[in-house]
Write a protein that holds these residues in place. Sequence first.
Motif, PDB file in Angstrom:
ATOM      1  N   PRO A  11     -34.101  35.072   9.570  1.00  0.00           N
ATOM      2  CA  PRO A  11     -35.348  34.383   9.200  1.00  0.00           C
ATOM      3  C   PRO A  11     -36.540  35.330   9.090  1.00  0.00           C
ATOM      4  CG  PRO A  11     -34.879  34.047  11.508  1.00  0.00           C
ATOM      5  CD  PRO A  11     -33.723  34.815  10.952  1.00  0.00           C
ATOM      6  N   ASP A  15     -40.709  31.411   8.070  1.00  0.00           N
ATOM      7  CA  ASP A  15     -39.741  30.325   8.246  1.00  0.00           C
ATOM      8  C   ASP A  15     -40.010  29.504   9.516  1.00  0.00           C
ATOM      9  OD1 ASP A  15     -38.153  30.922   5.968  1.00  0.00           O
ATOM     10  OD2 ASP A  15     -37.229  32.588   7.067  1.00  0.00           O
ATOM     11  N   TRP A  19     -38.488  25.801  10.561  1.00  0.00           N
ATOM     12  CA  TRP A  19     -37.507  25.799  11.660  1.00  0.00           C
ATOM     13  C   TRP A  19     -37.989  24.900  12.802  1.00  0.00           C
ATOM     14  CZ3 TRP A  19     -32.684  26.288  11.938  1.00  0.00           C
ATOM     15  CH2 TRP A  19     -32.004  26.678  13.089  1.00  0.00           C
ATOM     16  N   ARG A  52     -29.348  24.474  10.919  1.00  0.00           N
ATOM     17  CA  ARG A  52     -29.217  25.056   9.577  1.00  0.00           C
ATOM     18  C   ARG A  52     -27.801  24.941   9.043  1.00  0.00           C
ATOM     19  NH1 ARG A  52     -28.379  30.636   7.521  1.00  0.00           N
ATOM     20  NH2 ARG A  52     -29.069  30.611   5.346  1.00  0.00           N
TER      21      ARG A  52
END
Lengths: 129, 200
Positions: A11, A15, A19, A52
Amino acid sequence: MTTKPIPYRFPRPADAEGWQRDVNLALQTGTLAITPAGGAREDYILGGTCPRCGHEMEPQPFELDVLVPDMLGERRTSAVATIDVEVVCSCRATHKDGVRGCGFGKGLLIAIARPTASPADAEGRHAGD
Amino acid sequence: MPATEEEEWGYWDAQATRLVRTEVETVNASATRLAALTASLLGLFGAVAFAGGLTTLDKLTSPLDDVVRVMTTAAVLAAAVGTVLLAAAAGSLGVKNVSSLNGPKLKELSQEQARKQRRLLSKGRLAAALAAALVISGSLLVLWAGTSPPSAASRYLVVHDDGAACGELATTAEGEVVVAGIPLTGDVHTVLSVASCPEP
């Protein structure tokens, strides 16, 4: 749980917001959970499926209220309602050879509600003092 | 520099893990640093009291004695401040809680710590330099300063046949030694050196 065939990606700082949203949702829906680890310390375990890639993550232990040299201490004036944790994918699926997890979460500080032990846990801890 | 981001975070993760596992050592190290600081502070006056090794304060002429008192006080204060600030810059003097600790959090806190310690170092260096300047200049001042003449004439209490008298030692024109006009001859029983005589 169905898994997503997504490639490894480390990441970026940008991000963090997305997240944080994904982790909040996972905690609300229960695919991620924080549970007391037991024992006399403020130890907890974060576990569940990666927001994810959807793979089962290795349990991630963490500890509250760590004593550090005072120069490192946080500047806080009142009780802390949230804590900063890392939610790092540590699944065993292969996203990149020789590396565990899909790469996501490392280095991103996620604010979550400070966990509190259940009354039964608290009684058990005090009984051991 | 680390080759990859993974290696960079690996370093911070290892440091955070070490801190989580060594809380007792963290407290011990702070206590040791505080004990050393206390010992340094207690020894400060001896280190900066420049009037004493060279010439004692009470032998200095006025107003030099007051100047030296002020310089010594300022030197002690500057040295105390410098000692505390430099000790804090060398390592934390206490312990604190962090609600949670991990690699990224420790990296963030360490960067802030480096800035705090740099500020302490700058201020501590200034205070230490001031203390050193005061001690060196004060020592030179005392070294070259004149001392005050011996204190006023000695006084004596004389007990004689008709009573007692107190006063300065003197010699008459005839060469007779007297105290407060009383010749130190056969009718004197006792002669005592005294700091002062009672007011009439």
